[in-house]
Design an enzyme around this catalytic site. Sequence first.
Site, PDB file in Angstrom:
ATOM      1  N   GLU A 143      -6.046  -2.620   7.314  1.00  0.00           N
ATOM      2  CA  GLU A 143      -5.838  -1.602   6.274  1.00  0.00           C
ATOM      3  C   GLU A 143      -7.110  -1.338   5.484  1.00  0.00           C
ATOM      4  O   GLU A 143      -7.633  -2.235   4.814  1.00  0.00           O
ATOM      5  CB  GLU A 143      -4.744  -2.040   5.298  1.00  0.00           C
ATOM      6  CG  GLU A 143      -4.468  -0.993   4.223  1.00  0.00           C
ATOM      7  CD  GLU A 143      -3.511  -1.469   3.147  1.00  0.00           C
ATOM      8  OE1 GLU A 143      -2.956  -0.613   2.433  1.00  0.00           O
ATOM      9  OE2 GLU A 143      -3.324  -2.695   3.009  1.00  0.00           O
ATOM     10  N   ASP A 178      -2.634   3.632   4.540  1.00  0.00           N
ATOM     11  CA  ASP A 178      -2.067   3.772   3.211  1.00  0.00           C
ATOM     12  C   ASP A 178      -2.596   5.081   2.622  1.00  0.00           C
ATOM     13  O   ASP A 178      -3.796   5.212   2.357  1.00  0.00           O
ATOM     14  CB  ASP A 178      -2.472   2.578   2.351  1.00  0.00           C
ATOM     15  CG  ASP A 178      -1.770   2.554   1.007  1.00  0.00           C
ATOM     16  OD1 ASP A 178      -1.697   3.617   0.364  1.00  0.00           O
ATOM     17  OD2 ASP A 178      -1.325   1.474   0.581  1.00  0.00           O
ATOM     18  N   GLN A 206       1.848   3.751   4.317  1.00  0.00           N
ATOM     19  CA  GLN A 206       2.288   3.393   2.969  1.00  0.00           C
ATOM     20  C   GLN A 206       1.964   4.543   2.027  1.00  0.00           C
ATOM     21  O   GLN A 206       1.045   5.333   2.283  1.00  0.00           O
ATOM     22  CB  GLN A 206       1.612   2.101   2.497  1.00  0.00           C
ATOM     23  CG  GLN A 206       2.099   0.864   3.240  1.00  0.00           C
ATOM     24  CD  GLN A 206       1.369  -0.392   2.846  1.00  0.00           C
ATOM     25  OE1 GLN A 206       0.147  -0.389   2.661  1.00  0.00           O
ATOM     26  NE2 GLN A 206       2.087  -1.501   2.733  1.00  0.00           N
ATOM     27  N   GLU A 242       4.833   1.371  -1.559  1.00  0.00           N
ATOM     28  CA  GLU A 242       4.021   0.355  -2.226  1.00  0.00           C
ATOM     29  C   GLU A 242       3.457   0.939  -3.526  1.00  0.00           C
ATOM     30  O   GLU A 242       2.270   1.221  -3.647  1.00  0.00           O
ATOM     31  CB  GLU A 242       2.895  -0.117  -1.305  1.00  0.00           C
ATOM     32  CG  GLU A 242       2.216  -1.383  -1.812  1.00  0.00           C
ATOM     33  CD  GLU A 242       1.074  -1.844  -0.921  1.00  0.00           C
ATOM     34  OE1 GLU A 242       0.945  -3.062  -0.733  1.00  0.00           O
ATOM     35  OE2 GLU A 242       0.309  -0.993  -0.427  1.00  0.00           O
TER      36      GLU A 242
END
Length: 265
Positions: A143, A178, A206, A242
């Site tokens: 990530e 993300d 995310q 998140e």
Amino acid sequence: MPRFAANLSMLYNDVDFLDRFAAAARDGFQAVEYLFPYAYPAPELAERLRAHGLQQVLFNAPPGDWDAGERGLACLPGREAEFRAGIAQAIEYAQALQCPRIHVMAGLVPQGADAAAVRATYIANVRHAAEQAAPHGIRILLEPINGRDMPGFFLSRQDQAHALVAEIGATNVQVQMDLYHCQIVEGDLAMKIRQYLPTGRVGHLQIAGVPERHEPDVGELNHPYLFRLLDSLGYDGWIGCEYRPARGAAPHATSDGLGWLKPWL
């Protein structure tokens, strides 16, 4: 239709961690993710998942000394033995929780470290993690994280992550995209999604509102547009929620802020 997983490290902070599984299920979530499971016995977590009909879709490998500020071990020369022990522990938990993804945090680049040595350490460690995880059908995720929230993190850009996945060369290594971090570092999210999703190298998404990291309907991003785009491109994975509820840990703060989610459940 997008599928959403509640991030239990950030959501439902008005109740104890083990009670968050029930809270997420009551609000209609069918899956959960969180940072780390290691403070709890795996059978206890597995029972919470089973009791509430939830899937575990993601958690992180051990990050080193989190309370002391460490944010992963993968890029740290000299910490290979600790990294390998952490991967073994993560795989044990993933098997017990039937979780198909482990996020391996890259770590903060040590001050004064040789860049080539840091990169080589990272690649070797991720290859080891992928090799250990593959027989169990587990994917290893990388990530990129923005440098405002996590200064000095080894991995911050999508193109960097995808180049590393290609170099590592393991079929079970993918990128954890993300959209909150990507917007802060790069922007142009729709085009990034169109560029990278068809490669098959995006293993998990995310979301959070930008810039405050609150609910997705707060801030500068048009998440409904992005969700429709993901649908049009055939994304069938999970989207991890998140974010930090705007009302913090006030009673029912998470549930009261889920108006954005109801059209998608």
